[in-house]
Design a protein around this motif. Structure first.
Motif, PDB file in Angstrom:
ATOM      1  N   THR A 163       0.844  -1.269   0.087  1.00 58.84           N
ATOM      2  CA  THR A 163      -0.041  -0.042  -0.098  1.00 58.84           C
ATOM      3  C   THR A 163       0.857   1.366  -0.127  1.00 58.84           C
ATOM      4  OG1 THR A 163      -1.729  -1.113   1.221  1.00 58.84           O
ATOM      5  CG2 THR A 163      -1.939   1.256   1.162  1.00 58.84           C
ATOM      6  N   VAL A 164       0.722   2.208  -0.855  1.00 54.82           N
ATOM      7  CA  VAL A 164       1.356   3.508  -1.031  1.00 54.82           C
ATOM      8  C   VAL A 164       0.962   4.457  -0.361  1.00 54.82           C
ATOM      9  CG1 VAL A 164       2.113   5.142  -2.750  1.00 54.82           C
ATOM     10  CG2 VAL A 164       2.006   2.824  -3.613  1.00 54.82           C
ATOM     11  N   THR A 165      -0.315   4.515   0.278  1.00 57.77           N
ATOM     12  CA  THR A 165      -1.109   5.699   0.717  1.00 57.77           C
ATOM     13  C   THR A 165      -1.259   5.497   1.910  1.00 57.77           C
ATOM     14  OG1 THR A 165      -3.198   4.835  -0.366  1.00 57.77           O
ATOM     15  CG2 THR A 165      -1.894   6.673  -1.465  1.00 57.77           C
ATOM     16  N   PRO A 166      -0.908   6.288   3.035  1.00 59.67           N
ATOM     17  CA  PRO A 166      -1.447   6.054   4.564  1.00 59.67           C
ATOM     18  C   PRO A 166      -2.477   6.951   4.583  1.00 59.67           C
ATOM     19  CG  PRO A 166       0.285   7.569   4.215  1.00 59.67           C
ATOM     20  CD  PRO A 166       0.083   6.993   3.067  1.00 59.67           C
ATOM     21  N   GLY A 167      -3.348   6.834   5.769  1.00 60.76           N
ATOM     22  CA  GLY A 167      -4.214   7.670   6.206  1.00 60.76           C
ATOM     23  C   GLY A 167      -5.620   7.107   5.932  1.00 60.76           C
ATOM     24  N   THR A 168      -6.789   7.637   6.290  1.00 64.66           N
ATOM     25  CA  THR A 168      -8.076   7.300   6.090  1.00 64.66           C
ATOM     26  C   THR A 168      -8.839   7.831   4.864  1.00 64.66           C
ATOM     27  OG1 THR A 168      -8.537   8.973   7.604  1.00 64.66           O
ATOM     28  CG2 THR A 168      -8.370   6.721   8.583  1.00 64.66           C
ATOM     29  N   ALA A 169      -8.384   8.857   4.326  1.00 70.10           N
ATOM     30  CA  ALA A 169      -9.246   9.205   3.198  1.00 70.10           C
ATOM     31  C   ALA A 169      -9.279   8.245   1.875  1.00 70.10           C
ATOM     32  CB  ALA A 169      -8.532  10.736   2.691  1.00 70.10           C
ATOM     33  N   GLU A 170     -10.023   8.453   1.011  1.00 68.12           N
ATOM     34  CA  GLU A 170     -10.015   7.753  -0.306  1.00 68.12           C
ATOM     35  C   GLU A 170      -8.738   8.244  -1.149  1.00 68.12           C
ATOM     36  OE1 GLU A 170     -13.492   8.316  -2.623  1.00 68.12           O
ATOM     37  OE2 GLU A 170     -14.779   7.182  -1.212  1.00 68.12           O
ATOM     38  N   HIS A 171      -7.991   7.198  -1.261  1.00 66.41           N
ATOM     39  CA  HIS A 171      -6.777   7.773  -1.971  1.00 66.41           C
ATOM     40  C   HIS A 171      -6.903   7.133  -3.644  1.00 66.41           C
ATOM     41  CE1 HIS A 171      -5.391   6.954   2.138  1.00 66.41           C
ATOM     42  NE2 HIS A 171      -5.134   8.211   1.992  1.00 66.41           N
ATOM     43  N   ILE A 172      -6.807   7.842  -4.618  1.00 67.72           N
ATOM     44  CA  ILE A 172      -7.283   7.457  -5.774  1.00 67.72           C
ATOM     45  C   ILE A 172      -6.545   7.769  -6.657  1.00 67.72           C
ATOM     46  CG2 ILE A 172      -9.834   7.072  -4.964  1.00 67.72           C
ATOM     47  CD1 ILE A 172     -10.322   9.717  -6.069  1.00 67.72           C
ATOM     48  N   SER A 190      -4.705  11.354  -5.686  1.00 70.27           N
ATOM     49  CA  SER A 190      -5.571  12.383  -5.087  1.00 70.27           C
ATOM     50  C   SER A 190      -6.290  11.663  -3.944  1.00 70.27           C
ATOM     51  CB  SER A 190      -6.979  12.691  -6.111  1.00 70.27           C
ATOM     52  OG  SER A 190      -6.621  13.157  -7.398  1.00 70.27           O
ATOM     53  N   ASN A 191      -6.303  12.791  -2.836  1.00 79.12           N
ATOM     54  CA  ASN A 191      -7.053  12.407  -1.462  1.00 79.12           C
ATOM     55  C   ASN A 191      -8.335  12.971  -1.637  1.00 79.12           C
ATOM     56  OD1 ASN A 191      -5.044  10.971  -0.271  1.00 79.12           O
ATOM     57  ND2 ASN A 191      -4.916  12.383   1.290  1.00 79.12           N
ATOM     58  N   GLN A 192      -9.250  12.202  -1.497  1.00 76.90           N
ATOM     59  CA  GLN A 192     -10.663  12.736  -1.491  1.00 76.90           C
ATOM     60  C   GLN A 192     -11.505  12.342  -0.202  1.00 76.90           C
ATOM     61  OE1 GLN A 192     -13.070  11.157  -4.890  1.00 76.90           O
ATOM     62  NE2 GLN A 192     -15.051  12.256  -3.951  1.00 76.90           N
ATOM     63  N   TRP A 193     -11.703  13.660   0.518  1.00 71.16           N
ATOM     64  CA  TRP A 193     -12.130  13.654   1.888  1.00 71.16           C
ATOM     65  C   TRP A 193     -13.671  13.493   1.782  1.00 71.16           C
ATOM     66  CZ3 TRP A 193      -7.999  13.515   4.778  1.00 71.16           C
ATOM     67  CH2 TRP A 193      -6.706  13.718   4.375  1.00 71.16           C
ATOM     68  N   GLY A 195     -17.172  14.618   2.154  1.00 69.87           N
ATOM     69  CA  GLY A 195     -17.729  16.006   1.570  1.00 69.87           C
ATOM     70  C   GLY A 195     -17.039  16.196   0.245  1.00 69.87           C
ATOM     71  N   ASP A 196     -16.218  15.084  -0.459  1.00 70.24           N
ATOM     72  CA  ASP A 196     -15.821  15.055  -1.676  1.00 70.24           C
ATOM     73  C   ASP A 196     -14.822  16.269  -2.002  1.00 70.24           C
ATOM     74  OD1 ASP A 196     -17.313  13.070  -2.280  1.00 70.24           O
ATOM     75  OD2 ASP A 196     -19.004  14.102  -2.879  1.00 70.24           O
ATOM     76  N   ASP A 197     -14.227  16.960  -1.117  1.00 70.01           N
ATOM     77  CA  ASP A 197     -13.047  17.636  -1.421  1.00 70.01           C
ATOM     78  C   ASP A 197     -11.872  17.122  -1.784  1.00 70.01           C
ATOM     79  OD1 ASP A 197     -14.351  20.081  -0.689  1.00 70.01           O
ATOM     80  OD2 ASP A 197     -13.566  20.000   1.540  1.00 70.01           O
ATOM     81  N   LEU A 198     -11.044  17.229  -2.556  1.00 71.81           N
ATOM     82  CA  LEU A 198     -10.039  16.799  -3.480  1.00 71.81           C
ATOM     83  C   LEU A 198      -8.451  17.531  -3.128  1.00 71.81           C
ATOM     84  CD1 LEU A 198     -11.394  15.216  -6.756  1.00 71.81           C
ATOM     85  CD2 LEU A 198     -10.619  14.023  -4.959  1.00 71.81           C
ATOM     86  N   ASP A 199      -7.519  16.668  -2.643  1.00 75.80           N
ATOM     87  CA  ASP A 199      -6.238  17.307  -2.705  1.00 75.80           C
ATOM     88  C   ASP A 199      -5.491  16.535  -3.491  1.00 75.80           C
ATOM     89  OD1 ASP A 199      -6.810  19.503  -1.051  1.00 75.80           O
ATOM     90  OD2 ASP A 199      -6.941  18.213   0.665  1.00 75.80           O
ATOM     91  N   LEU A 200      -4.153  17.097  -3.809  1.00 81.52           N
ATOM     92  CA  LEU A 200      -3.006  16.267  -4.338  1.00 81.52           C
ATOM     93  C   LEU A 200      -2.038  15.794  -3.554  1.00 81.52           C
ATOM     94  CD1 LEU A 200      -2.906  17.964  -7.826  1.00 81.52           C
ATOM     95  CD2 LEU A 200      -4.336  15.946  -7.237  1.00 81.52           C
ATOM     96  N   TYR A 201      -1.362  14.603  -3.483  1.00 81.36           N
ATOM     97  CA  TYR A 201      -0.404  14.211  -2.715  1.00 81.36           C
ATOM     98  C   TYR A 201       0.503  13.352  -3.585  1.00 81.36           C
ATOM     99  CZ  TYR A 201      -2.741  15.523   1.788  1.00 81.36           C
ATOM    100  OH  TYR A 201      -3.359  16.197   2.858  1.00 81.36           O
ATOM    101  N   ALA A 202       1.941  13.050  -2.966  1.00 79.25           N
ATOM    102  CA  ALA A 202       2.837  12.329  -3.463  1.00 79.25           C
ATOM    103  C   ALA A 202       3.537  11.249  -2.667  1.00 79.25           C
ATOM    104  CB  ALA A 202       3.632  13.035  -4.241  1.00 79.25           C
ATOM    105  N   GLN A 203       4.176  10.251  -2.881  1.00 76.09           N
ATOM    106  CA  GLN A 203       4.771   9.475  -2.375  1.00 76.09           C
ATOM    107  C   GLN A 203       6.216   8.940  -2.850  1.00 76.09           C
ATOM    108  OE1 GLN A 203       4.043   8.240   1.019  1.00 76.09           O
ATOM    109  NE2 GLN A 203       6.261   7.481   0.995  1.00 76.09           N
TER     110      GLN A 203
END
Length: 209
Positions: A163-172, A190-193, A195-203
């Motif tokens: 698994t690449v993505t830590p945390g509890t949001a939707e990682h897509i 993308s992290n989808q929180w 309420g459907d807000d989206l942020d960009l992350y990288a690993q």
């Protein structure tokens, strides 16, 4: 919230050839550009014949592609719907002239939706990193991670899925590139929180592990 894609049964690959026009000189004159041979497809916006990479009774769609200069071939990956609750990741090697080579399963998990592959090739280790979104359960939202595995150039060896993505949001929706100077991959997603807000992350992922 999981996005719905319209599948296509046959996967095809086409090569589009184009040339760049000349840049004007300081005097405003255009440099002469030699005409392509009469039988050339360059500069005419034409497409080579399509290549059928895979076709069967299943739904095959959402492709990704990477090129190995070491072996002078492409690796094409895609999703296959096995049933209403399971979706797998498959791949096939394709020569530049369209010759079809081995196909193999990259990842599968009964009852889990593996979606949207991404690929990058690593020349020093002669391997690909193939990533995808795992929705875990077909009918459950807010439950997705980006997972990946290292795959030998010919599919003859694969690492464990991790698994690449830590945390509890939707990682897509991952994308992958390889940095040869640092010997590492960069996976963006993308992290989808709620309420459907989206942020960009990288690993960053070391290629040698």
């Amino acid at each position: 919230m999981r996005t719905t894609f319209k599948p296509h049964v046959a996967l095809t690959l086409a090569v589009f050839l184009t040339t760049l026009g000349g840049v004007g000189s300081a005097s405003g004159e255009q440099p002469s550009v030699p005409e392509p041979p009469a039988n050339s497809t360059q500069s005419r916006g034409t497409l080579d014949p399509q290549i059928v990479i895979w076709t069967d009774a299943q739904m095959n769609f959402l492709t990704a592609i990477a090129y190995s200069g070491v072996h002078e071939e492409f690796l094409v990956a895609w999703n296959t719907d096995q049933d209403a609750f399971s979706r797998d990741i498959w791949a096939r090697r394709v020569a530049p002239d369209g010759t079809l080579r081995d196909s193999f399963n990259v990842a599968n998990a009964a009852g889990e939706i593996l979606e949207g592959p991404a690929i990058a090739y690593c020349p020093p280790h002669d391997q690909y990193l193939v990533g995808y979104t795992n929705w875990y359960e077909a009918n459950v939202n807010d439950n997705a991670d980006v997972q990946a595995r290292r795959v030998a150039w010919d599919g003859g060896w694969m690492s464990d899925v991790f698994t690449v993505t830590p945390g509890t949001a939707e990682h897509i929706h991952p994308s992958i590139a390889f940095n040869i100077q640092a010997d590492e991959y960069l996976v963006t997603y993308s992290n989808q929180w709620p309420g459907d807000d989206l942020d960009l992350y990288a690993q960053r992922i070391r290629a040698s592990d």
